[in-house]
Write a protein that holds these residues in place. Sequence first.
Motif, PDB file in Angstrom:
ATOM      1  N   LEU A 204      50.786  28.279  46.970  1.00 31.77           N
ATOM      2  CA  LEU A 204      49.970  28.586  48.151  1.00 31.77           C
ATOM      3  C   LEU A 204      49.218  29.902  47.990  1.00 31.77           C
ATOM      4  O   LEU A 204      48.124  30.072  48.541  1.00 31.77           O
ATOM      5  CB  LEU A 204      50.856  28.633  49.386  1.00 31.77           C
ATOM      6  N   ALA A 205      49.790  30.853  47.219  1.00 31.41           N
ATOM      7  CA  ALA A 205      49.091  32.118  46.990  1.00 31.41           C
ATOM      8  C   ALA A 205      47.804  31.890  46.212  1.00 31.41           C
ATOM      9  O   ALA A 205      46.765  32.482  46.522  1.00 31.41           O
ATOM     10  CB  ALA A 205      50.004  33.079  46.235  1.00 31.41           C
ATOM     11  N   ARG A 206      47.865  31.039  45.188  1.00 33.15           N
ATOM     12  CA  ARG A 206      46.654  30.760  44.414  1.00 33.15           C
ATOM     13  C   ARG A 206      45.621  30.018  45.260  1.00 33.15           C
ATOM     14  O   ARG A 206      44.430  30.353  45.236  1.00 33.15           O
ATOM     15  CB  ARG A 206      46.997  29.928  43.173  1.00 33.15           C
ATOM     16  N   ILE A 207      46.077  29.026  46.036  1.00 34.61           N
ATOM     17  CA  ILE A 207      45.147  28.288  46.885  1.00 34.61           C
ATOM     18  C   ILE A 207      44.557  29.210  47.952  1.00 34.61           C
ATOM     19  O   ILE A 207      43.353  29.208  48.215  1.00 34.61           O
ATOM     20  CB  ILE A 207      45.857  27.085  47.537  1.00 34.61           C
ATOM     21  N   GLY A 208      45.424  30.040  48.576  1.00 35.86           N
ATOM     22  CA  GLY A 208      44.961  30.935  49.629  1.00 35.86           C
ATOM     23  C   GLY A 208      44.022  32.017  49.144  1.00 35.86           C
ATOM     24  O   GLY A 208      43.231  32.561  49.920  1.00 35.86           O
ATOM     25  N   ALA A 209      44.092  32.357  47.842  1.00 34.39           N
ATOM     26  CA  ALA A 209      43.194  33.370  47.294  1.00 34.39           C
ATOM     27  C   ALA A 209      41.749  32.882  47.275  1.00 34.39           C
ATOM     28  O   ALA A 209      40.815  33.679  47.316  1.00 34.39           O
ATOM     29  CB  ALA A 209      43.632  33.747  45.876  1.00 34.39           C
ATOM     30  N   VAL A 210      41.569  31.564  47.210  1.00 27.85           N
ATOM     31  CA  VAL A 210      40.225  30.979  47.154  1.00 27.85           C
ATOM     32  C   VAL A 210      39.848  30.352  48.487  1.00 27.85           C
ATOM     33  O   VAL A 210      38.751  30.542  48.999  1.00 27.85           O
ATOM     34  CB  VAL A 210      40.159  29.911  46.030  1.00 27.85           C
ATOM     35  N   LEU A 211      40.794  29.602  49.047  1.00 31.27           N
ATOM     36  CA  LEU A 211      40.540  28.886  50.300  1.00 31.27           C
ATOM     37  C   LEU A 211      41.247  29.633  51.433  1.00 31.27           C
ATOM     38  O   LEU A 211      42.395  29.324  51.779  1.00 31.27           O
ATOM     39  CB  LEU A 211      41.048  27.444  50.189  1.00 31.27           C
TER      40      LEU A 211
END
Length: 306
Positions: A204-211
């Motif tokens: 979720l950290a990687r996804i949240g960094a972009v989205l």
Amino acid sequence: MANSAQADTLSPQGTSAPPGSTEPLADLAARYKLTVSGARPGLLAYTRQLWARRHFIVAFANAKTRATYSTAKLGQVWQVLTPLMNAAVYFLIFGYLVKTRQGIDNYVAFLVTGVFVFTFTQSAVLAGSRAISDQLNLIRALHFPRACLPISFTIVQLQQLLFSMIVLGAIVLGTGEPLSFKWLLVVPALLLQFVFNVGLSLVLARIGAVLVDIKQLLPFLLRTWLYLSGVFYSLDQYTKHAPTWVSHALAANPATVYIELIRDALIDSQKNVPLHVWGYGVGWAVLMGLGGYVYFWQAEERYGRG
């Protein structure tokens, strides 16, 4: 202009050599052992860097824990009050109005355990989704493995859960459950859940960094996950007449698995969970822990850019 262009010797990558040199930049960099600034290290090197900063991870988590409720008068008591109030609401709505308590021995301990354990994963997911996007100033100012941040935030949630487990133990004992050596099984169950939560937090950290808008969607997804995880009802009773694949899918749900493992350890009146549930717990921890770690590492050089 034409003569100047002809004077430049291009490397295979299309970069021009320094003035007065015919050696391609790629070869020049290799000869002097130069590397790209901010390039992603190999997975093993990255893991070593992460381990070297383990003290920073723990210190960052401790600081976040102290700061979370620093402005509230009751302070860290809210770590316990929040899931307890949620449990009270679920007890009123589902236990009494919908009557999901029927057929469940010691429904209070059953419900409170489910709420506390699910809250651990829920909080880790929400914190992980903001771990990168909310720490851009720190990321751009200092060089460190970015995985430190979601891991630290998951440790914060673990610390809050351990504080809550004291209250949970008192509630379970107060409802008539005996204190036994079986309670020790809580330790490996929570360890497996922690590894699972770390992996999910990294994803979720990687996804949240972009989205960034993922933070708006997550509450709905988590609420649906809550309803599918047997927090306030018995999955066995509600899937008796369901297709086999539905009951198997719900039983293999990771949130359900960790809830059942901890219920089995604390509540003597619960039927013993089959051994394969521990297999599910180990499998989910390994799959999500390693998979989430690799998935996060693959975008290491992109965090904080742009």
